[in-house]
Structures are given as structure tokens and as C-alpha cells.
Design a protein around this motif. Structure first.
Motif, PDB file in Angstrom:
ATOM      1  N   CYS A   1      -6.089   0.036  -5.720  1.00 59.83           N
ATOM      2  CA  CYS A   1      -4.853   0.369  -4.661  1.00 59.83           C
ATOM      3  C   CYS A   1      -5.423   1.886  -4.342  1.00 59.83           C
TER       4      CYS A   1
ATOM      5  N   PHE B   1      -5.101   1.480   0.065  1.00 64.78           N
ATOM      6  CA  PHE B   1      -3.876   0.231   0.228  1.00 64.78           C
ATOM      7  C   PHE B   1      -2.746   1.697   0.838  1.00 64.78           C
TER       8      PHE B   1
ATOM      9  N   ASP C   1      -0.429  -1.291   5.728  1.00 59.95           N
ATOM     10  CA  ASP C   1      -1.528  -2.477   5.706  1.00 59.95           C
ATOM     11  C   ASP C   1      -1.033  -3.628   5.692  1.00 59.95           C
TER      12      ASP C   1
ATOM     13  N   LEU D   1      -2.824  -6.880   4.744  1.00 59.30           N
ATOM     14  CA  LEU D   1      -4.255  -7.260   4.872  1.00 59.30           C
ATOM     15  C   LEU D   1      -4.702  -8.765   5.385  1.00 59.30           C
TER      16      LEU D   1
ATOM     17  N   HIS E   1      -5.439 -12.463   4.599  1.00 60.78           N
ATOM     18  CA  HIS E   1      -5.989 -13.208   2.676  1.00 60.78           C
ATOM     19  C   HIS E   1      -6.620 -14.447   3.352  1.00 60.78           C
TER      20      HIS E   1
ATOM     21  N   ALA F   1      -7.217  -9.596  -4.455  1.00 56.51           N
ATOM     22  CA  ALA F   1      -5.742  -9.079  -2.678  1.00 56.51           C
ATOM     23  C   ALA F   1      -4.473  -9.340  -2.959  1.00 56.51           C
TER      24      ALA F   1
ATOM     25  N   ALA G   1      -2.123  -5.809  -2.979  1.00 55.07           N
ATOM     26  CA  ALA G   1      -1.417  -5.561  -1.607  1.00 55.07           C
ATOM     27  C   ALA G   1      -0.102  -5.250  -2.385  1.00 55.07           C
TER      28      ALA G   1
ATOM     29  N   CYS H   1       0.722  -9.352   3.844  1.00 56.35           N
ATOM     30  CA  CYS H   1      -0.154 -10.769   4.048  1.00 56.35           C
ATOM     31  C   CYS H   1      -0.227 -11.410   5.572  1.00 56.35           C
TER      32      CYS H   1
ATOM     33  N   ALA I   1      -3.881  -6.742  11.863  1.00 55.32           N
ATOM     34  CA  ALA I   1      -4.222  -6.470  10.339  1.00 55.32           C
ATOM     35  C   ALA I   1      -5.178  -5.122  10.118  1.00 55.32           C
TER      36      ALA I   1
ATOM     37  N   ALA J   1      -6.460  -4.748   6.849  1.00 52.57           N
ATOM     38  CA  ALA J   1      -7.922  -4.942   5.969  1.00 52.57           C
ATOM     39  C   ALA J   1      -8.478  -6.299   5.527  1.00 52.57           C
TER      40      ALA J   1
ATOM     41  N   MET K   1     -10.125  -8.399   3.327  1.00 55.02           N
ATOM     42  CA  MET K   1     -11.149  -9.249   1.765  1.00 55.02           C
ATOM     43  C   MET K   1     -12.129  -9.762   2.146  1.00 55.02           C
TER      44      MET K   1
END
Ligand code: ATP
Ligand code: MG
Length: 503
Positions: free
Chosen positions: A189, A194, A198, A200, A202, A215, A219, A226, A244, A246, A248
């Protein structure tokens, strides 16, 4: 409750903030609502007889309820045991017998098939859970109150048993403590910056450490939100990307997104793209940077340790490397025979030590003793080097090392030369039994359609770049490399398929 405290702290007092938005249904779940749902899951588990330390197995499609089950299990003091939905009844039988869970949550369509397997393994209670957020688990959850008082668990208590991907052999159950998970998420993080601002994407599976602990925990720990997708879907990811910050993903996410139209525009406002679980080709890194202007941040981890290294947030993210050891994680390269540290720049086995390292393999004391030294160093089984600037590069797994005529051949070095040829999509280098050399080098190559590559042409093209003993004795053209859900090339399957090539 050590882990529950850690992952809830950022969202404390921010109950109205958005935690999840379902990327398909659009359903929104605030932090407050999610936490109450998790408390209800904890109450259901305790009602089903789950005592501190009891295992709770789940093999179901990705859903929000499954994340609630994860946090509920932590609150109840249980040990979560997520299983890949692709596992067959025979494989599930192994895991249930090995881990002896009290509760098993399974997909409704597999109840008839797996119910008897669970009964034979002594599982006390079954619940069903479907990807559309229905099932007997959700019904039971609706019938209990929130406000569950978290069961006390300390840093050294187990929070999960996560089975490894089984790339090199039978999956092993890695026992993960509250401290290992909480400390690693806090580090990630922090170094990846993060925050609650943010968003994310997912799209990773949540039976594996990448989607579940990297993830989800990162978060939650940041209080971020997410955009939750049931699986990888290039169109859905590109549709969500403008909202968004970010993403992963595993390397295949990135190669597939590069092939989809609209990436350049969709990615304009993104902050961070992270890759891991399998090697990201330097070429993919470079193409991604050309198209989006972003350097993918590659990191390296495993089920047993969560994350060990990461390329820097500020500073050069070097293609083909996995960056530096994380703060608090020690990393060294040792000689596989002697265990002695090698000189800087030399190849050896990567060992790591730190608060992130697992407690041991469930029910496998011998395996634990072989891989986890008394002084806390874990022998990862990955081969790598550290360069003069401290960047770590992974050159393969010790089990994939080819020893031909007494010489070590590192598959990644040969693969890199082949991959650089025009018309090559990717390659995998393996060893096959050889009458003279013990093992011979075999390259399985995926060519672009119409590239006109031939095995002899490939051998001739790479010959000037590799010492004789590293050159593949056989080149085999294939349509694709066998991969699992996490994008890992299944070299054991390739070795089995081509075991006879040298007669
Ligand atoms: P098993 O241990 O059962 O054989 P597995 O090692 O594939 O399976 P995981 O724990 O899911 O199971 O994967 C961890 C492995 O993934 C690492 O040991 C490493 O080989 C590989 N890996 C992870 N991240 C990277 C990366 N960025 N680059 C190269 N390899 C990576
Ligand atoms: Mg492994």
C-alpha cells in the motif's frame, strides 16, 4: 484480531465510501455495508461450528459474497482455504482430506458431485455459493445479525492456507499468518502509493494470492474502491479504465489488452499498471509504454511469501527485472548445492526472509524443513541474479534448469534470444532426456501466423547468439503454450509431451 484490524483501519469512519462496484451488474457496496455483510458471514460460520483455527474451504465462482466470506472467516478466527474452481472431484478430495475443513462452500451445480467427497472427508457443513451472489450461504447470511464481535487472533495465528499453483508438482498448502498478510499489504500500500482516492480494476481470481491478498487487501487497507469483474474481459476492462486509477494483472492481461482496440485513449487517466505471477516479457513492457505512455510496474511474489520484490514507484522500472526487495524483506542469492551466497551478478537460488514469509507447509513437515531454514530464510526455488544497482532478475525455476552435458542452461536466456527473432510470439525452453548429454535442450516456439518460420531456420538464426551447449537440439513449433489461469506456462506438461524427442 490482527488482520481484521489492519484491513479495516483506513475505512473506519468512512462507512459510506464505495468499496466495490460490480463491473457487470453495476451493484455498489459501501465499506459499511461490506463490513456488516462480512460480520454476518462470521456469525454464519460460528453458527456452523467454526472454532478459532478451523479451516473454511471455498471452491466457487468469483463473487462479492466470496470476499465477504474471506473477511467473515478472518473475523470468526477461522482459516480460509480457497480452491481453484477448475479442480476436479479427485483434486478436491485431496485438498479436503489434507486440510480437514469444518465448512465447505461450493458451487451449487457441483453439489451432487462434491457433496459425497466432502462427506467422506469429514466436512461437517456444506453451503452453496454461485457467481450471481445466491446460494444457501447467502440465505443463511440474510438470517443472522451483523455486529459480530471479532474473535481475538494474534499476529502469529493462521488466517489462511493457500495452496500453491502446482506448477512444479503437487500443490502445497502454505500456512499464512495474520502478521504475514497484514505486514505485506501495508508495505505494498505504501510503496505503490495506494490511497482512498484509488479505483482499482479487480479482474483477477480470488482463489490465488494475487487477487485475494495483493489486490483485495491493498484496496481495503487503503480504503480504495474496486471495479469488480468476475474474470478477465478486455472489453469490460477498457470500458471501466477511464474511471479507474490502477490495474493489477498477470502478463496475459497486458498482452491481450494490447491486442484490443482503444487502449491508448482508455488508459490516459490511469496512475499505475502492476504485473506479476509470471514473467512479463520485456517486449510487452516496451510495447505497453509505446501505446499508453505507462511503464508497467513488475513485482515478484509467491503463495508462500506474498510479495518479495517490486520495481520502484519513482525511479526506473526496468523491463525484464522484478525490481528491489521490499522494505523489511531480505533477499539473497545462494548456490543451490552449498547454500553459500554467490557473488553479486551470479545466478543462484533466490532466498528471502522477512515478516511476509509463511509459517510452513500444512501437513508437510519434511518439505517445510527442506525449504524453510531454521534461521527464517525461505528457499524459493526460483533462480535469479541481483545486478550492480540492486535490481533482481528471475531467470527461471531451479526445477526448470536444464543440465546438458554437465553445463547449466538457463531457459530464460535461450527464450530471450528466440523471442527477439522476427515472427516469434513466444517460446518455452525445456530439457528432455538425451542419450549422450543427460538432458538436451528443446525449444517450443509459437510463431506469428504466416511468419514462415521453420525449426531449422530458428536454429540457424539463434546460433550466433548462444554458446553451442545452450543451443536447442530440437525446435518444435506450436500454436500456443499451455498456461494455467494465472498465465503460468506449464513446463511440466511440456516436458511430459516432448520427453521422447531425443529418442
Ligand atoms: P508450485 O509452487 O506449486 O510449483 P507456483 O510456484 O507456480 O506453483 P505460485 O505461488 O502461484 O505457485 O507462484 C509463485 C511463482 O510464480 C514464483 O515462485 C515465480 O516462479 C513465479 N512468479 C511470480 N511473479 C513473477 C514474476 N514477476 N516474474 C517471474 N516469475 C514470477
Ligand atoms: Mg512455487
Amino acid at each position: 484480531n490482527h488482520l481484521a484490524h489492519a484491513i479495516s483501519s483506513a475505512s473506519d469512519g468512512r462507512g459510506e465510501d464505495l468499496f466495490l462496484e460490480h463491473g457487470v451488474t453495476g451493484a455498489q457496496v459501501s465499506y459499511g455495508a461490506f463490513w456488516q455483510a462480512a460480520e454476518r458471514m462470521a456469525a454464519v460460520l460460528v453458527g456452523a461450528g467454526v472454532a478459532p483455527g478451523d479451516r473454511v474451504a471455498v471452491q466457487a465462482a468469483k463473487s462479492v459474497a466470496m470476499l465477504e466470506l474471506y473477511v467473515g472467516c478472518v473475523l470468526a478466527g477461522g482459516v480460509l482455504l480457497p480452491l481453484n474452481p477448475a479442480y476436479t472431484a479427485g483434486e478436491v478430495a485431496y485438498f479436503l482430506n489434507d486440510a480437514a475443513p469444518r465448512v465447505f462452500v461450493l458451487a451449487p451445480e457441483r453439489e451432487d458431485e462434491l457433496g459425497p467427497v466432502a462427506a467422506a472427508a469429514g466436512v461437517a457443513r456444506l453451503f452453496t455459493l454461485a457467481g450471481d451472489e445466491t446460494g444457501t450461504l447467502v440465505t443463511a447470511q440474510a438470517g443472522v445479525d451483523a455486529g459480530f464481535q471479532p474473535v481475538r487472533r494474534g499476529p502469529e495465528d493462521l488466517a489462511a492456507i493457500l495452496y500453491t499453483s502446482g506448477t512444479t508438482g503437487r500443490s502445497k498448502g502454505a500456512m499464512l499468518t495474520h502478521r504475514a498478510l497484514a505486514s505485506n499489504s501495508a508495505t505494498l500500500c505504501d510503496i505503490w502509493r495506494f490511497s482512498h482516492e484509488d479505483v482499482l480494476i479487480h479482474a483477477l481470481p480470488i482463489f490465488h494470492t494475487h487477487g485475494l491478498f495483493v489486490a483485495t487487501n491493498v484496496a481495503m487497507m487503503a480504503g480504495a474502491s474496486c471495479l469488480f469483474l468476475p474474470g478477465f474481459d478486455a472489453d469490460a476492462i477498457l470500458r471501466l479504465m477511464p474511471r479507474a486509477t490502477a490495474l493489477m494483472g498477470v502478463p496475459t492481461f497486458y498482452t491481450r489488452l494490447l491486442a484490443a482496440p482503444g487502449l491508448a485513449g482508455a488508459s490516459a487517466g490511469m496512475r499505475l499498471f502492476i504485473s506479476g505471477s509470471a514473467p512479463l516479457l520485456a517486449e510487452t513492457h516496451e510495447r505497453w509504454r509505446e501505446v499508453t505512455g505507462h511503464a508497467i510496474l513488475e513485482r515478484y511474489g509467491m503463495t508462500e511469501t506474498n510479495m518479495n520484490t517490486s520495481n520502484p514507484y519513482d525511479g526506473a522500472r526496468r523491463p525484464g527485472t522484478v525490481g528491489f526487495p521490499l522494505p523489511g524483506v531480505e533477499l539473497r542469492i545462494t548456490d543451490p548445492e552449498t547454500g553459500v551466497e554467490v557473488a553479486r551478478g551470479e545466478i543462484g537460488v533466490i532466498e528471502v526472509r522477512g515478516p511476509n514469509v509463511f509459517y510452513g507447509y500444512w501437513n508437510m513437515p519434511d518439505k517445510t524443513r527442506e525449504e524453510l531454514r531454521d534461521d527464517g530464510w525461505f528457499i524459493t526455488g526460483d533462480l535469479g541474479t541481483v545486478d550492480a544497482d540492486g535490481y533482481v532478475t528471475i531467470v527461471g525455476r531451479s526445477k526448470d534448469l536444464v543440465i546438458s552435458g554437465g553445463f547449466n542452461v538457463y531457459p530464460k536466456e535461450v527464450e530471450a534470444v528466440i523471442d527477439a527473432l522476427d515472427g516469434v510470439v513466444e517460446s518455452a525452453v525445456i530439457g528432455a532426456p538425451h542419450p549422450d548429454f543427460g538432458e538436451g535442450v528443446v525449444a517450443v516456439v509459437v510463431a506469428e501466423p504466416g511468419a514462415g518460420l521453420t525449426p531449422d531456420g530458428i536454429r540457424a538464426a539463434i546460433a550466433p547468439h548462444l554458446a553451442r551447449f545452450k543451443q536447442p537440439g530440437r525446435v518444435i513449433l506450436a500454436d500456443a503454450l499451455p498456461r494455467n489461469t494465472m498465465g503460468k506456462v506449464q513446463k511440466a506438461a511440456l516436458r511430459a509431451a516432448h520427453a521422447g524427442v531425443f529418442g
